[in-house]
Design a protein around this motif. Structure first.
Motif, PDB file in Angstrom:
ATOM      1  N   LYS A 123       4.500  -5.520 -12.942  1.00 20.22           N
ATOM      2  CA  LYS A 123       3.219  -5.251 -13.452  1.00 20.22           C
ATOM      3  C   LYS A 123       2.166  -4.721 -12.448  1.00 20.22           C
ATOM      4  O   LYS A 123       2.294  -5.294 -11.351  1.00 20.22           O
ATOM      5  CB  LYS A 123       2.449  -6.457 -14.025  1.00 20.22           C
ATOM      6  CG  LYS A 123       3.117  -6.947 -15.345  1.00 20.22           C
ATOM      7  CD  LYS A 123       2.262  -7.971 -16.035  1.00 20.22           C
ATOM      8  CE  LYS A 123       2.576  -8.259 -17.170  1.00 20.22           C
ATOM      9  NZ  LYS A 123       1.902  -9.349 -17.877  1.00 20.22           N
ATOM     10  N   ALA A 124       1.374  -3.735 -12.544  1.00 23.03           N
ATOM     11  CA  ALA A 124       0.531  -3.072 -11.795  1.00 23.03           C
ATOM     12  C   ALA A 124      -0.864  -3.136 -12.591  1.00 23.03           C
ATOM     13  O   ALA A 124      -0.983  -2.943 -13.573  1.00 23.03           O
ATOM     14  CB  ALA A 124       0.890  -1.655 -11.275  1.00 23.03           C
TER      15      ALA A 124
ATOM     16  N   LEU B 286      -4.554  -0.798 -12.077  1.00 25.54           N
ATOM     17  CA  LEU B 286      -4.975   0.377 -11.491  1.00 25.54           C
ATOM     18  C   LEU B 286      -6.458   0.466 -12.028  1.00 25.54           C
ATOM     19  O   LEU B 286      -6.739   0.627 -13.159  1.00 25.54           O
ATOM     20  CB  LEU B 286      -4.186   1.644 -11.983  1.00 25.54           C
ATOM     21  CG  LEU B 286      -4.872   3.053 -11.441  1.00 25.54           C
ATOM     22  CD1 LEU B 286      -4.729   2.986  -9.979  1.00 25.54           C
ATOM     23  CD2 LEU B 286      -4.050   3.897 -12.082  1.00 25.54           C
TER      24      LEU B 286
ATOM     25  N   ILE C 146       0.945  -5.955  -7.799  1.00 24.79           N
ATOM     26  CA  ILE C 146       0.406  -4.413  -7.309  1.00 24.79           C
ATOM     27  C   ILE C 146      -0.808  -4.209  -7.883  1.00 24.79           C
ATOM     28  O   ILE C 146      -1.082  -4.391  -9.147  1.00 24.79           O
ATOM     29  CB  ILE C 146       1.632  -3.391  -8.017  1.00 24.79           C
ATOM     30  CG1 ILE C 146       2.864  -3.756  -7.503  1.00 24.79           C
ATOM     31  CG2 ILE C 146       1.176  -1.909  -7.365  1.00 24.79           C
ATOM     32  CD1 ILE C 146       3.990  -2.870  -8.260  1.00 24.79           C
ATOM     33  N   LYS C 147      -1.841  -3.735  -7.148  1.00 30.89           N
ATOM     34  CA  LYS C 147      -3.327  -3.447  -7.483  1.00 30.89           C
ATOM     35  C   LYS C 147      -3.666  -2.221  -6.587  1.00 30.89           C
ATOM     36  O   LYS C 147      -3.573  -2.316  -5.481  1.00 30.89           O
ATOM     37  CB  LYS C 147      -4.038  -4.957  -7.285  1.00 30.89           C
ATOM     38  CG  LYS C 147      -3.909  -5.929  -8.225  1.00 30.89           C
ATOM     39  CD  LYS C 147      -4.388  -7.343  -7.912  1.00 30.89           C
ATOM     40  CE  LYS C 147      -3.660  -8.083  -6.874  1.00 30.89           C
ATOM     41  NZ  LYS C 147      -4.147  -9.480  -6.705  1.00 30.89           N
ATOM     42  N   GLU C 148      -4.218  -1.156  -7.264  1.00 28.96           N
ATOM     43  CA  GLU C 148      -4.753  -0.142  -6.498  1.00 28.96           C
ATOM     44  C   GLU C 148      -5.878   0.297  -7.258  1.00 28.96           C
ATOM     45  O   GLU C 148      -6.392   0.000  -8.341  1.00 28.96           O
ATOM     46  CB  GLU C 148      -3.833   0.789  -6.714  1.00 28.96           C
ATOM     47  CG  GLU C 148      -2.427   0.868  -6.173  1.00 28.96           C
ATOM     48  CD  GLU C 148      -2.350   1.055  -4.654  1.00 28.96           C
ATOM     49  OE1 GLU C 148      -3.218   1.718  -4.134  1.00 28.96           O
ATOM     50  OE2 GLU C 148      -1.792   0.280  -3.815  1.00 28.96           O
TER      51      GLU C 148
ATOM     52  N   CYS D 100       1.425   2.941  -7.452  1.00 32.60           N
ATOM     53  CA  CYS D 100       1.636   1.841  -8.130  1.00 32.60           C
ATOM     54  C   CYS D 100       3.247   1.955  -8.605  1.00 32.60           C
ATOM     55  O   CYS D 100       3.836   0.950  -8.252  1.00 32.60           O
ATOM     56  CB  CYS D 100       0.819   1.798  -9.669  1.00 32.60           C
ATOM     57  SG  CYS D 100      -0.717   1.188  -9.434  1.00 32.60           S
TER      58      CYS D 100
ATOM     59  N   LYS E 239       5.349   1.456  -5.339  1.00 35.18           N
ATOM     60  CA  LYS E 239       5.577   0.035  -5.319  1.00 35.18           C
ATOM     61  C   LYS E 239       6.400  -0.765  -6.137  1.00 35.18           C
ATOM     62  O   LYS E 239       6.465  -2.048  -5.828  1.00 35.18           O
ATOM     63  CB  LYS E 239       4.215  -0.779  -4.902  1.00 35.18           C
ATOM     64  CG  LYS E 239       3.212  -0.099  -4.011  1.00 35.18           C
ATOM     65  CD  LYS E 239       1.973  -0.912  -3.722  1.00 35.18           C
ATOM     66  CE  LYS E 239       1.253  -0.309  -2.481  1.00 35.18           C
ATOM     67  NZ  LYS E 239       0.036  -1.085  -2.604  1.00 35.18           N
TER      68      LYS E 239
ATOM     69  N   ALA F  84       6.254  -0.290  -9.900  1.00 32.91           N
ATOM     70  CA  ALA F  84       5.426  -0.899 -10.952  1.00 32.91           C
ATOM     71  C   ALA F  84       6.322  -0.287 -12.216  1.00 32.91           C
ATOM     72  O   ALA F  84       6.653   1.001 -12.130  1.00 32.91           O
ATOM     73  CB  ALA F  84       4.053  -0.291 -11.124  1.00 32.91           C
TER      74      ALA F  84
ATOM     75  N   ILE G  68       1.769  -0.514 -16.131  1.00 34.05           N
ATOM     76  CA  ILE G  68       0.455  -0.458 -15.595  1.00 34.05           C
ATOM     77  C   ILE G  68      -0.653  -0.749 -16.310  1.00 34.05           C
ATOM     78  O   ILE G  68      -0.732  -0.009 -17.476  1.00 34.05           O
ATOM     79  CB  ILE G  68       0.427   1.007 -14.814  1.00 34.05           C
ATOM     80  CG1 ILE G  68       1.470   1.351 -13.798  1.00 34.05           C
ATOM     81  CG2 ILE G  68      -0.915   1.253 -14.083  1.00 34.05           C
ATOM     82  CD1 ILE G  68       1.531   2.775 -13.150  1.00 34.05           C
TER      83      ILE G  68
END
Length: 250
Positions: free
Chosen positions: A2-3, A5, A35-37, A55, A58, A60, A63
């Protein structure tokens, strides 16, 4: 994997970008997603496409996209979904969930009241409060800001509060400000904007010109900025989006 955004609007002013990033990072720290952007719709980098691809780089596979916007206008309904649709076509194996803007949330009334009381102006019956939004041709924006103004008035018994806009909707901020000179002795201007930027600078110039031509006292409140109430609202929107089981851009 999971991410998250986060999409902020973006500004040419470095201070505004830094404020937005600081706010989002504080919220990020309370969400357990690997994952965090952060990215920006316009006027700043990374772009949405760059953030999305980071993402994926990395790892993902899902998202959740969080728009860090106060109200749902064309950016939320058209521009961002169009970009996300393009990216999902480019990366068809990635699930995309699209969240909601802050919108009309009852807790925001308390934040606005705090801004008003910190203006150091004593509220009287002849005080006019102007709640100033960015504005849009989308009538939902006008409806939502008026609903927020009504919530504040009803909750705190404010004598007079009016929603107005910097662009795209009526009444304009300048028109509402000049109209107030006819019936009120003082005005409190509350910018319904998240962070510093060119819009708040423009409001300051308008107020300066106005005060040069009238004897009316005008107090300009700070932008909403980072605040625990806004953090809680954003966390609510994040959790809603993470719980979404299927892709949706609306």
């Amino acid at each position: 994997m999971k991410a998250l955004l986060f999409i902020c609007h973006g500004t040419r002013l470095a201070k505004g970008r830094m404020e937005a990033e600081e706010f989002v990072r504080l919220c990020m720290a309370q969400v357990d997603v690997p994952i965090k952007e952060i990215c920006f719709l316009e006027l700043a980098e990374p772009s949405i496409a760059q953030g999305f691809e980071r993402c994926i780089q990395k790892g993902a596979t899902s998202i959740s996209v969080i728009p860090v916007f106060l109200l749902s206008a064309n950016h939320i309904k058209i521009d961002i979904p169009k970009e996300l649709q393009h990216l999902q076509n480019k990366f068809p194996g990635v699930d995309v969930n699209y969240g909601r803007a802050f919108g009309v949330h009852g807790a925001i009334s308390h934040l606005l009241w705090e801004k008003i009381t910190k203006s150091r102006v004593n509220l009287r019956k002849n005080t006019q409060i102007l709640l100033v939004g960015r504005g849009s041709t989308d009538q939902d924006v006008k409806r939502d800001l008026e609903a927020i103004a009504s919530n504040v008035q009803n909750h705190y018994g404010i004598p007079s509060i009016q929603a107005c806009f910097l662009t795209g909707s009526e009444p304009s901020f300048e028109k509402a400000l000049w109209s107030s000179s006819e019936s009120y002795e003082q005005v409190i201007v509350v910018p319904y904007l998240l962070f510093s930027g060119l819009l708040i600078n423009g409001m300051k110039h308008t107020i300066t010109r106005y005060q040069q031509q009238t004897a009316q006292n005008v107090a300009l409140c700070d932008t909403l900025g980072y605040h625990p109430i806004l953090k809680d609202v954003l966390l609510t929107r994040i959790n809603e989006t993470l719980e979404t089981k299927k892709y949706a851009f609306s």
